[in-house]
Write an enzyme that holds these catalytic residues in place. Structure first.
Site, mmCIF file in Angstrom:
data_model
loop_
_atom_site.group_PDB
_atom_site.id
_atom_site.type_symbol
_atom_site.label_atom_id
_atom_site.label_comp_id
_atom_site.label_asym_id
_atom_site.label_seq_id
_atom_site.Cartn_x
_atom_site.Cartn_y
_atom_site.Cartn_z
ATOM 1 N N CYS A 197 43.454 54.262 19.710
ATOM 2 C CA CYS A 197 42.354 53.350 19.433
ATOM 3 C C CYS A 197 42.836 51.939 19.757
ATOM 4 O O CYS A 197 44.030 51.705 19.939
ATOM 5 C CB CYS A 197 41.955 53.425 17.959
ATOM 6 S SG CYS A 197 43.321 53.004 16.828
ATOM 7 N N CYS A 244 45.591 47.364 21.605
ATOM 8 C CA CYS A 244 46.627 48.379 21.388
ATOM 9 C C CYS A 244 46.725 49.406 22.513
ATOM 10 O O CYS A 244 47.625 50.242 22.511
ATOM 11 C CB CYS A 244 46.388 49.088 20.058
ATOM 12 S SG CYS A 244 46.298 47.933 18.671
ATOM 13 N N HIS A 276 54.567 49.713 15.515
ATOM 14 C CA HIS A 276 53.526 49.499 16.524
ATOM 15 C C HIS A 276 53.561 48.081 17.103
ATOM 16 O O HIS A 276 52.804 47.218 16.683
ATOM 17 C CB HIS A 276 52.158 49.790 15.881
ATOM 18 C CG HIS A 276 50.984 49.490 16.742
ATOM 19 N ND1 HIS A 276 50.963 49.737 18.106
ATOM 20 C CD2 HIS A 276 49.767 48.948 16.444
ATOM 21 C CE1 HIS A 276 49.784 49.368 18.588
ATOM 22 N NE2 HIS A 276 49.054 48.876 17.612
#
Length: 436
Positions: A422, A99, A392
């Site tokens: 994160c 990510c 996302h």
């Protein structure tokens, strides 16, 4: 921990973020159903260059990322160069850092500019949860290799006889962490229990995120950084994120069942990010080159940091480790920041990190600091809403955060902002930008 970074080239010039752009983010199998990460990447890079009115021949490098890999096009960056109006001599390579992928692509371009190897580059990332690489079972994969070597019909028949019906079933991409076998949602559930994060607090953060994102869109604040995307067969387009609950009501969140621990859990679909499709990119230059070409940058990179922790120990705590490192490298403290943008993968993960920012015990035991990172001022935190609302697309989130915080700082007359996330594998990323 490294001391202060000197993010200027040999001529004393900073790394300029000239502009940033993204597609709207869309929930899985909706507006971008059937549109690959590569096609979305081409869309946003093409539009970024067009809006910048930059001669493509001046772009020396494209670094681009993808988390859910396409076996047919493993180097998505080079395919974007070849599939757009960019010059074919433009260097291009791909990166992946879960990510935090587009944080990494941004840093790679920035570092190339810092060394003087180039002056203009594009970074970003794209992911599709709607166009997925569907695989085969290990037994079938083994058999297919053997079939390629088999000579006689008898040899081929014996290979087929090794397979059962279940071996022929398609295998979707893994959602679990390879090392732990846990999904990100299970990890978030674990963190909710470890840090005593209540269901009510998770739902409240999600409601806040959707409410602020709705206000942001309605105020027209994202017009400069979100393009309209036309998708095949070009009879429709999407120009707004479609995950946002525009009529969010806090009481409605309590109606959903836990998604990962049905009996005792608190993480639900409503307080988690959904699977999302989208792409984003930023145009970076040396400060001198940007000014020579007549650009007014939206911001400058002041510092950055990447960290890694044990995947068995609440692996989504990356912001709590990367942020103090980025702050130290910038010569700053948390209270010096004008704005804070933290990736909201899950409300539980976000709240756990926020809690640890203010914990002296965590700072002493995990960071080797004698004081907490600092209590987060909510008037500075994710003021436009966060990933819980926007969605996302894994590789696209980093450059969304960077672009969004720069534009908001610009609207506020300048200042410094933190973008942090994160990432799977116990990874963390943080970047501090300054805007004049």
């Amino acid at each position: 921990m490294s001391e202060r970074q000197q993010l200027t080239n040999a001529r004393g010039e900073r790394i300029a973020i000239v502009s940033g752009l993204r597609t709207p983010f869309a929930k899985q199998a909706t507006a971008f159903h059937g549109v690959s990460a590569l096609d979305m990447g081409k869309m946003v890079v093409n539009e970024l260059i067009s809006r910048s009115e930059l001669d493509p021949k001046l772009i020396e490098q494209l670094v681009y990322g993808q988390v859910v890999q396409m076996p047919a096009a493993p180097n998505i960056a080079r395919e974007i160069v070849l599939g757009t109006g960019m010059d074919i001599s433009t260097d291009a390579y791909s990166v992946t850092r879960a990510c935090a992928t587009s944080f990494q692509s941004t840093v790679n371009v920035a570092e190339s500019i810092l060394t003087g190897n180039m002056e203009i580059g594009i970074a970003g990332g794209s992911d599709s949860s709607s166009v997925l690489p569907i695989g085969v079972s290990k037994k079938l994969a083994h058999a297919l290799v053997d079939l390629n070597k088999a000579r006689s019909f008898g040899q081929k028949l014996s290979i087929f006889r090794r397979l059962g019906l279940k071996d022929l079933l398609p295998v979707p991409p893994a959602v679990a962490e390879y090392s732990t076998g846990l999904s990100m949602g299970q990890t978030a559930e674990q963190m909710a229990k470890t840090y005593n994060i209540s269901r009510a607090d998770q739902d409240a953060l999600a409601h806040r995120s959707h409410t602020l994102a709705t206000e942001t869109w309605n105020a027209g604040k994202l017009a400069e950084e979100v393009m309209a995307a036309h998708v095949p067969p070009y009879k429709a387009f999407i120009d707004r994120d479609n995950n946002i609950r525009e009529n969010s009501k806090l009481e409605s969140y309590a109606k959903l069942r836990p998604a990962f621990d049905r009996k005792h859990g608190s993480v639900t679909a409503a307080n988690s990010t959904p699977l999302t499709d989208g792409a984003s990119a930023v145009l970076l230059m040396s400060e001198g080159r940007a000014k020579a070409l007549g650009y007014t940058p939206i911001g400058y990179i002041k510092s950055y940091a990447f960290t890694a922790i044990d995947v068995w120990e609440d692996m989504l705590m990356g912001p709590s480790y990367a942020t103090p490192m980025a702050l130290k490298r910038a010569g700053m403290e948390l209270e010096d920041l004008t704005l804070i943008e933290m990736h909201e993968a899950f409300a539980a993960q976000t709240l756990a990190n926020m809690q640890m920012f203010g914990s002296k015990k965590f700072a002493e035991e995990k960071l080797g600091r004698n004081r907490a990172i600092g209590e987060i001022d909510m008037s500075k935190f994710n003021v436009l809403g966060g990933s819980l609302a926007y969605g996302h697309p894994f590789a696209a989130t980093g450059t969304r955060l960077i672009t969004q915080v720069c534009h908001e700082l610009k609207r506020r007359g300048g200042g410094t902002g933190l973008a942090t996330a994160c990432a799977a594998g116990g990874l963390g990323a943080a970047m501090i930008v300054e805007v004049e």
